[in-house]
Design an enzyme around this catalytic site. Structure first.
Site, PDB file in Angstrom:
ATOM      1  N   ASP A 155      31.557  42.138  28.002  1.00  0.00           N
ATOM      2  CA  ASP A 155      33.129  42.979  27.743  1.00  0.00           C
ATOM      3  C   ASP A 155      32.859  43.902  28.222  1.00  0.00           C
ATOM      4  O   ASP A 155      32.013  45.408  28.444  1.00  0.00           O
ATOM      5  CB  ASP A 155      32.512  43.202  25.718  1.00  0.00           C
ATOM      6  CG  ASP A 155      34.024  43.578  25.429  1.00  0.00           C
ATOM      7  OD1 ASP A 155      34.291  44.527  25.978  1.00  0.00           O
ATOM      8  OD2 ASP A 155      34.149  43.696  23.739  1.00  0.00           O
ATOM      9  N   PHE A 227      38.163  31.881  30.840  1.00  0.00           N
ATOM     10  CA  PHE A 227      38.715  33.313  30.972  1.00  0.00           C
ATOM     11  C   PHE A 227      39.008  33.901  32.025  1.00  0.00           C
ATOM     12  O   PHE A 227      39.580  34.706  32.869  1.00  0.00           O
ATOM     13  CB  PHE A 227      37.515  33.900  30.284  1.00  0.00           C
ATOM     14  CG  PHE A 227      37.593  36.114  30.301  1.00  0.00           C
ATOM     15  CD1 PHE A 227      37.348  36.323  29.245  1.00  0.00           C
ATOM     16  CD2 PHE A 227      36.787  36.273  31.447  1.00  0.00           C
ATOM     17  CE1 PHE A 227      37.600  37.857  29.105  1.00  0.00           C
ATOM     18  CE2 PHE A 227      37.016  37.877  31.200  1.00  0.00           C
ATOM     19  CZ  PHE A 227      37.318  38.576  30.510  1.00  0.00           C
TER      20      PHE A 227
END
Length: 250
Positions: A155, A227
């Site tokens: 993240d 992703f």
């Protein structure tokens, strides 16, 4: 029979637990459909049940992961920190049967998806654990026992006020260094320019050695996940890094 593990663990002071912010936010934990089915049918085989300290992602510091016992053999161990939906680690486990893999993730649907993928291929060299990565590296896994640590697309916490929550810090780098076997590798990748620069600075100022002058070529063992594909479609550049724990001098 002896006491269960939970009864043998020493009590801990909860007031000193996690004084630093964690690098994750707990997302939805509901399982449905195939993920729920995979969890019900295969979690006993693939999920590591670890004793907790306080939070349900904590690891009691007295607990030790015995890879040889879990996998039934002695082999190189690869740990992916933040394994997401398991695309990278399941592919690696399926193509490298001579190595063992541990997926570390806090997101329950991601763990279930990883289990679903692993079970579909009947993999025996992969396990998953729902846990906070720094606790896994600091106490759960014996020092000097990991061949590679992977930190792919953590993240980025792009807002400046949240940067303190990023996973890749000086303290985390030293946890990685301690956990790696001599010659072991820490592989990283990110699609956020500022985080990439931070990763490079952190790794370059750690006890590990940058294998390349700066950025590493793309790690061929990392498949393009959904992703990463989204990041590429958005026009963001992918940066890879590889750091190594030096072999002891003779």
């Amino acid at each position: 029979m002896g006491q269960p593990l939970s009864a043998r663990l020493r009590p801990m002071n909860e007031s000193t637990y996690r004084q630093q912010p964690v690098s994750f936010v707990r997302r939805g934990s509901r399982l449905q459909g195939r993920r729920q089915k995979a969890w019900e049918e295969h979690s006993e085989r693939y999920l590591l049940e670890v004793p907790r300290l306080v939070a349900d992602t904590s690891v009691h510091p007295d607990y030790r992961f015995d890879a040889a016992k879990v996998f039934g053999r002695s082999a190189e161990l690869v740990v992916e920190v933040g394994s997401g939906l398991g695309e990278a680690i399941v592919h690696a486990a399926s193509t490298q049967p001579d190595r063992d893999f541990l997926a570390v993730e806090v997101y329950l649907p991601g763990l279930a998806q990883t289990i679903q993928r692993a079970a579909a291929q009947e993999l025996s060299n992969l396990r998953v654990v729902q846990a906070n990565a720094p606790e896994v590296l600091s106490s759960m896994i014996p020092a000097g026992s990991i061949s590679e640590v992977w930190t792919f697309f953590p993240d980025p916490w792009p807002k400046s006020k949240h940067e303190k929550r990023r996973l890749v810090t000086v303290s985390f780098a030293e946890l990685v260094a301690t956990s790696l076997a001599p010659g072991g590798l820490w592989r990283l990748a990110t699609d956020w320019e500022h985080y990439a620069e931070q990763m490079l600075e952190v790794g370059s100022n750690s006890s590990l050695r940058n294998v390349h002058p700066d950025w590493a070529p793309r790690f061929e063992g990392r498949v393009i996940t959904s992703f990463e594909n989204k990041a590429q479609l958005a026009g963001r550049e992918i940066h890879d890094l590889t750091f190594q724990k030096e072999l002891p001098t003779k």
